[in-house]
Design a protein around this motif. Structure first.
Motif, PDB file in Angstrom:
ATOM      1  N   UNK A 182      49.627  13.578 -17.755  1.00  0.00           N
ATOM      2  CA  UNK A 182      49.977  12.245 -18.261  1.00  0.00           C
ATOM      3  C   UNK A 182      49.643  11.096 -17.115  1.00  0.00           C
ATOM      4  N   UNK A 183      50.272  10.007 -17.508  1.00  0.00           N
ATOM      5  CA  UNK A 183      49.773   8.769 -16.637  1.00  0.00           C
ATOM      6  C   UNK A 183      50.615   8.536 -15.312  1.00  0.00           C
ATOM      7  N   UNK A 184      51.794   9.378 -15.163  1.00  0.00           N
ATOM      8  CA  UNK A 184      52.798   8.965 -14.318  1.00  0.00           C
ATOM      9  C   UNK A 184      52.286   8.962 -12.818  1.00  0.00           C
ATOM     10  N   UNK A 185      51.313   9.922 -12.498  1.00  0.00           N
ATOM     11  CA  UNK A 185      50.718   9.832 -11.054  1.00  0.00           C
ATOM     12  C   UNK A 185      49.804   8.601 -10.844  1.00  0.00           C
ATOM     13  N   UNK A 186      48.907   8.562 -11.841  1.00  0.00           N
ATOM     14  CA  UNK A 186      48.056   7.382 -11.847  1.00  0.00           C
ATOM     15  C   UNK A 186      48.840   6.115 -11.749  1.00  0.00           C
ATOM     16  N   UNK A 187      50.108   6.009 -12.475  1.00  0.00           N
ATOM     17  CA  UNK A 187      50.713   4.700 -12.645  1.00  0.00           C
ATOM     18  C   UNK A 187      51.328   4.442 -11.339  1.00  0.00           C
ATOM     19  N   UNK A 188      51.707   5.528 -10.563  1.00  0.00           N
ATOM     20  CA  UNK A 188      52.412   5.238  -9.316  1.00  0.00           C
ATOM     21  C   UNK A 188      51.331   4.772  -8.056  1.00  0.00           C
ATOM     22  N   UNK A 190      48.548   3.223  -8.844  1.00  0.00           N
ATOM     23  CA  UNK A 190      48.175   2.014  -9.430  1.00  0.00           C
ATOM     24  C   UNK A 190      49.051   0.940  -9.093  1.00  0.00           C
ATOM     25  N   UNK A 191      50.418   1.015  -8.938  1.00  0.00           N
ATOM     26  CA  UNK A 191      51.337   0.052  -8.621  1.00  0.00           C
ATOM     27  C   UNK A 191      51.280  -0.211  -7.292  1.00  0.00           C
ATOM     28  N   UNK A 192      50.888   0.749  -6.188  1.00  0.00           N
ATOM     29  CA  UNK A 192      50.613   0.515  -4.888  1.00  0.00           C
ATOM     30  C   UNK A 192      49.334  -0.207  -4.796  1.00  0.00           C
TER      31      UNK A 192
END
Length: 236
Positions: A182-188, A190-192
């Motif tokens: 899923x996108x959860x790791x990439x989203x974290x 990307x937020x940083x």
């Protein structure tokens, strides 16, 4: 063949077959003359020739959204030229074409996948995106959409567009970096990166920032150790 038929009839009418035959043939010759004139008029004035059709197409007025798209493409190209002026001046980047037509074509492909608003944000934030082949970027976007499907299945309120908005550099990643469920790791991540960008740092400055951070940690830790502020032995 019709003209030939009436010519034969006209020749036959010259022979003495009576006044009635001559009268009919005279009408036939008159009909053929009128029909020939009508055909000539239609050919010249009614039906446009291929050149006329091409001229009519070339005079087609640009639609409002066509003008908006052309203005957006020109604006994005100027932004890219300002950031990548060396590649723009040379017309290539490590053997990859970077002329104006190619750059605009890549942006058009990006817009067709992401939409104009997100595509413009991506290029303004990360101009390097237009140095990559459009097929490469399209494949990265496809993989992100696969992860978006995984996030929807997991009940996560995440979309590929939101993640790319935070970190456009994801569209330049290799396939293995875009693997997962899923996108959860990439989203974290990307937020940083988005938070660091708000400070004013760019993506090409991130390695320098990380290196400086490691040096500060190591040098600071040595100073604290020498000052006796850190234990020399761990309690376990």
């Amino acid at each position: 063949q019709i003209l030939r038929f009436f010519q034969v009839q006209s020749m036959q009418s010259s022979q003495p077959h009576g006044a009635e035959r001559n009268f009919r043939c005279g009408h036939a010759v008159l009909f053929v003359s009128i029909a020939s004139c009508l055909v000539a008029c239609q050919t010249c004035f009614v039906f446009p020739q291929p050149m006329q059709l091409r001229q009519r197409r070339s005079r087609r007025l640009a639609l409002p959204w066509d003008r908006e798209g052309a203005e957006l493409e020109e604006r994005v190209y100027q932004v890219w030229c300002k950031e990548k002026w060396q590649a723009a001046a040379k017309g290539s980047f490590f053997g990859v074409p970077c002329d104006k037509a190619t750059i605009i074509d890549r942006f058009q492909s990006l817009s067709s996948n992401l939409g104009r608003e997100l595509a413009e944000h991506v290029v303004v934030t990360e101009p390097n995106i237009l140095l990559f082949r459009k097929e490469y970027v399209a494949e990265a976007w496809r993989l992100l959409q696969v992860l978006e499907t995984g996030s929807a299945t997991a009940g996560q309120d995440l979309t590929a567009s939101e993640v790319v908005w935070k970190n456009p550099a994801l569209l330049m990643c290799e396939a293995y970096a875009l693997s997962g469920s899923d996108l959860s790791q990439l989203d974290a991540q990307s937020s940083i990166i988005a938070a660091i960008r708000k400070v004013g740092l760019r993506a090409d400055q991130f390695p320098t920032l990380i290196t400086v951070g490691i040096i500060l940690i190591l040098s600071g830790g040595r100073s604290l150790l020498d000052a006796g502020l850190l234990p020399t032995k761990m309690p376990f």
